[in-house]
Write a protein that holds these residues in place. Structure first.
Motif, PDB file in Angstrom:
ATOM      1  N   ALA A  26     -44.179 -34.101  10.881  1.00 51.26           N
ATOM      2  CA  ALA A  26     -43.650 -34.868   9.695  1.00 51.26           C
ATOM      3  C   ALA A  26     -44.525 -35.265   8.919  1.00 51.26           C
ATOM      4  CB  ALA A  26     -42.641 -35.757  10.102  1.00 51.26           C
ATOM      5  N   LYS A  27     -45.816 -35.981   9.596  1.00 47.85           N
ATOM      6  CA  LYS A  27     -46.904 -36.431   8.716  1.00 47.85           C
ATOM      7  C   LYS A  27     -47.616 -35.373   7.902  1.00 47.85           C
ATOM      8  CE  LYS A  27     -47.085 -40.613  11.381  1.00 47.85           C
ATOM      9  NZ  LYS A  27     -48.017 -41.312  12.207  1.00 47.85           N
ATOM     10  N   VAL A  28     -47.756 -34.027   8.772  1.00 47.72           N
ATOM     11  CA  VAL A  28     -48.323 -32.876   8.267  1.00 47.72           C
ATOM     12  C   VAL A  28     -47.517 -32.670   6.918  1.00 47.72           C
ATOM     13  CG1 VAL A  28     -48.913 -30.345   8.293  1.00 47.72           C
ATOM     14  CG2 VAL A  28     -49.453 -32.191  10.193  1.00 47.72           C
ATOM     15  N   GLU A  29     -46.144 -32.400   6.964  1.00 44.95           N
ATOM     16  CA  GLU A  29     -45.415 -32.030   5.898  1.00 44.95           C
ATOM     17  C   GLU A  29     -45.614 -33.138   4.677  1.00 44.95           C
ATOM     18  OE1 GLU A  29     -42.705 -29.621   3.595  1.00 44.95           O
ATOM     19  OE2 GLU A  29     -44.125 -29.300   5.410  1.00 44.95           O
ATOM     20  N   PHE A  30     -45.573 -34.374   5.032  1.00 45.30           N
ATOM     21  CA  PHE A  30     -45.582 -35.394   4.044  1.00 45.30           C
ATOM     22  C   PHE A  30     -46.834 -35.342   3.168  1.00 45.30           C
ATOM     23  CE2 PHE A  30     -47.708 -39.393   2.951  1.00 45.30           C
ATOM     24  CZ  PHE A  30     -46.652 -40.299   2.344  1.00 45.30           C
ATOM     25  N   CYS A  31     -48.158 -35.089   4.115  1.00 47.09           N
ATOM     26  CA  CYS A  31     -49.391 -34.797   3.050  1.00 47.09           C
ATOM     27  C   CYS A  31     -49.220 -33.393   2.320  1.00 47.09           C
ATOM     28  CB  CYS A  31     -50.623 -34.762   4.236  1.00 47.09           C
ATOM     29  SG  CYS A  31     -50.769 -36.370   4.925  1.00 47.09           S
ATOM     30  N   LYS A  32     -48.536 -32.447   2.903  1.00 45.62           N
ATOM     31  CA  LYS A  32     -48.343 -31.293   1.921  1.00 45.62           C
ATOM     32  C   LYS A  32     -47.764 -31.496   0.691  1.00 45.62           C
ATOM     33  CE  LYS A  32     -46.527 -26.740   2.154  1.00 45.62           C
ATOM     34  NZ  LYS A  32     -45.833 -25.577   3.240  1.00 45.62           N
ATOM     35  N   VAL A  33     -46.423 -32.150   0.914  1.00 48.44           N
ATOM     36  CA  VAL A  33     -45.831 -32.265  -0.371  1.00 48.44           C
ATOM     37  C   VAL A  33     -46.529 -33.276  -1.355  1.00 48.44           C
ATOM     38  CG1 VAL A  33     -43.405 -33.007  -1.292  1.00 48.44           C
ATOM     39  CG2 VAL A  33     -43.659 -31.671   0.959  1.00 48.44           C
ATOM     40  N   THR A  86     -40.068 -44.153   8.723  1.00 51.49           N
ATOM     41  CA  THR A  86     -39.237 -42.758   9.166  1.00 51.49           C
ATOM     42  C   THR A  86     -40.255 -41.965   9.925  1.00 51.49           C
ATOM     43  OG1 THR A  86     -37.564 -42.858   7.789  1.00 51.49           O
ATOM     44  CG2 THR A  86     -37.743 -40.755   8.735  1.00 51.49           C
ATOM     45  N   LEU A  87     -41.533 -41.754   9.396  1.00 46.79           N
ATOM     46  CA  LEU A  87     -42.591 -40.808   9.839  1.00 46.79           C
ATOM     47  C   LEU A  87     -43.040 -41.235  11.307  1.00 46.79           C
ATOM     48  CD1 LEU A  87     -44.924 -40.300   6.756  1.00 46.79           C
ATOM     49  CD2 LEU A  87     -43.202 -38.912   7.560  1.00 46.79           C
ATOM     50  N   GLU A  88     -42.999 -42.606  11.394  1.00 47.54           N
ATOM     51  CA  GLU A  88     -43.372 -43.035  12.734  1.00 47.54           C
ATOM     52  C   GLU A  88     -42.612 -42.383  14.106  1.00 47.54           C
ATOM     53  OE1 GLU A  88     -45.993 -44.909  13.868  1.00 47.54           O
ATOM     54  OE2 GLU A  88     -46.624 -44.843  11.894  1.00 47.54           O
TER      55      GLU A  88
END
Length: 550
Positions: free
Chosen positions: A527-534, A519-521
């Motif tokens: 979206a990838k920045v938010e992924f890393c944050k969480v 999904t991130l692709e």
């Protein structure tokens, strides 16, 4: 009787007599001779008769002029009625756009006009009518010259045609570009919070009108000054409180410390007409309030507003639905190929025409932007499909509803999976409700050609994106917080409900993480920045081990 003739000769022959015809004055004298008092008046004083004749002649002249004017007006009105009857067939063809649908419409229009003109002649009335029709002829000629092969084919197949009224509005509303100077802004980053967004900088040298080559925004400047502007994330639900409104463009935050911006022109994607232009406005967000600004002018390409202060602005459509055909674009991005992949993946984006390409490139900077002619006409909420001419390719999904997406995330509408050796493809976008009519077609798209778009340098690469791209396999095996990350992404509209449902339905943490990374692709850098944050909040030790630089 001899005396009467002498009087008549003197009256009509005198240089001081009234300007009337001999026949009219003779009628006056004949009337006077039938009067019993005439001989007595003539015998006493010939001057008395002359004075009375002059007075009566003036009255007759005035009455004659009144009757003549009434007859002329009645004649004109009658002529116009006959004109409407004679030219009714041509008027109907103008109204329904028959002359605009096919090449050669201008010649057909001129032939019809000449034939009807030969059937009817009426001095100035016809001349006035023909002058009006000359303007229409020029508009039809412009349309005849403007229609390209694709548009003619589309209209021949019965799709929505261009109307005469629309073309007339376009010809009168097209903005003058003689005084507009085009500039390319500088892309700047003002800190860590801004590193994932484009901030555009324009240093205005003097008063004038200036258009940005990347966003198509136009600034009317009263003097020199630095202008900083960018596309920002926002919740379109804020418009729900204002009634029947929907976004019609990205939300721009604009600042000018010199306060020298007097007007702004926002690009729109609406196919221009007099009716549609009244449905566009600009929403101004400032101090927690929303102000709806009626436009000073709507042109074929822009909406102009007068401004008092700067903050955030978004173009809005003042209706509860946005179902009219719009000016759209097809953007292509090729995913990076590594030694682990045996195929190329081409992302195909259907977007409104006023979405800046530079914004989409930033969100997908780790992919190669494939430059091609992109313009097409699309209907919101209509189903489209993608056809690939290459053998042994896979296109997913088979069809998709076109939604108005003005950011901040730009997910691909279609994905095309190709063999790694394929160097060019042919693509078509098909309108399913119109029995598969092509709305966009490119016979050759080179997948090896270098992009001329805005590519980020090594200094502007985003660490979070590099982290996800590098450690995907390890994250699938070890990360356990896939669902928490998916919840966060969904709450910020970075993934769709369908994507979230697929992740939620996965049975194991590994499957959830695999679906999440897929999904991130399509979600881009944000979206990838938010992924890393969480992920860092939930599994800090894993992040510190794999990416201590984050």
């Amino acid at each position: 009787m001899t005396q009467n003739n002498d009087v008549q000769n003197k009256t009509c022959g005198s240089s001081n007599s009234l300007t009337c015809s001999r026949s009219a004055f003779h009628t006056v004298l004949c009337s006077m001779t039938r009067s019993a008092e005439l001989p007595q008046r003539v015998s006493h004083d010939g001057i008395t008769l002359l004075t009375e004749a002059q007075t009566n002649c003036g009255k007759i002249h005035n009455e004659y002029q009144d009757i003549y004017q009434q007859n002329r007006e009645a004649s004109r009105m009658r002529c116009e009625e006959v004109l409407r009857d004679v030219f009714d067939k041509m008027e109907k063809s103008i109204s329904d756009g028959s002359y605009l649908k096919k090449r050669g419409g201008y010649q057909k229009y001129r032939d019809t006009l000449a034939q009807l003109t030969s059937d009817y002649r009426s001095e100035d009335v016809l001349s006035k009518y023909l002058r009006a029709k000359e303007e229409i002829g020029n508009i039809i000629l412009q349309a005849d010259q403007y229609l390209n092969a694709a548009e003619r084919e589309k209209e021949d197949q019965g799709s929505d045609s261009v109307s005469y009224l629309s073309l007339k509005a376009q010809s009168s509303a097209r903005p003058s570009t003689e005084d507009t100077k085009v500039f390319t802004p500088e892309l700047v980053h003002r800190g860590d919070e801004d590193k994932h967004n484009n901030t555009y900088r324009f240093v205005c040298p003097h008063a004038g009108q200036f258009q940005c080559s990347l966003t198509s925004l136009v600034f009317v400047m009263e003097g020199k000054g630095e202008v900083l502007y960018r596309v920002v994330s926002w919740d379109p639900c804020l418009l729900d409180l204002l009634g029947q409104m929907k976004p019609a463009g990205p939300l721009y935050n604009i600042d000018c410390s010199a306060k020298s911006v007097s007007r702004l022109l926002f690009p729109h994607c609406v196919i221009y007409s007099e009716e549609k232009k009244d449905s566009l406005a600009v929403a101004h967000f400032t101090g927690g309030n929303v102000e709806i600004m009626p436009p000073l002018k709507v042109t074929e390409t822009h909406v102009m507003v007068d401004i008092r202060d700067l903050s955030s602005f978004v173009l809005v459509w003042i209706r509860n639905t946005f179902s009219s055909q719009i000016d759209g674009q097809v953007l292509l991005f090729l995913r990076t190929i590594t030694h682990e992949h045996k195929e190329k993946i081409l992302n195909v984006h259907l977007l409104p025409g006023n979405v800046p390409v530079s914004e989409v490139q930033l969100k997908h900077h780790n992919k190669t932007y494939i430059e091609t002619t992109s313009q097409c006409y699309l209907f919101p909420d209509r189903e489209y499909s993608l056809h690939c001419q290459q053998e042994k390719c896979v296109v997913q999904p088979k069809s998709q509803l076109f939604k108005l997406n003005f950011g901040p995330n730009y997910h691909p509408t279609f994905e095309v999976f190709l063999d790694v050796s394929v160097e060019e493809v042919g693509l078509s976008i098909l309108d399913k409700p119109k029995k598969g009519n092509e709305v966009w077609h490119r016979q050759r798209i080179l997948l090896t050609a270098p992009s001329k778009g805005v590519e980020p340098s090594a200094q502007t690469r985003i660490p979070e994106t590099e982290f996800v791209n590098t450690h995907g396999d390890k994250l699938i095996k070890r990360a356990l917080s896939g669902m928490a990350i998916a919840d966060s992404l969904k709450s910020k509209n970075m993934i769709t409900r369908e994507m979230w449902n697929k992740i939620h339905a996965a049975e194991t943490p590994q499957e959830k993480m695999r679906h999440l990374l897929d999904t991130l692709e399509s979600g881009g850098d944000n979206a990838k920045v938010e992924f890393c944050k969480v992920l860092k909040e939930n599994e800090p030790y894993l992040v510190n081990e794999l990416g201590p630089h984050l």
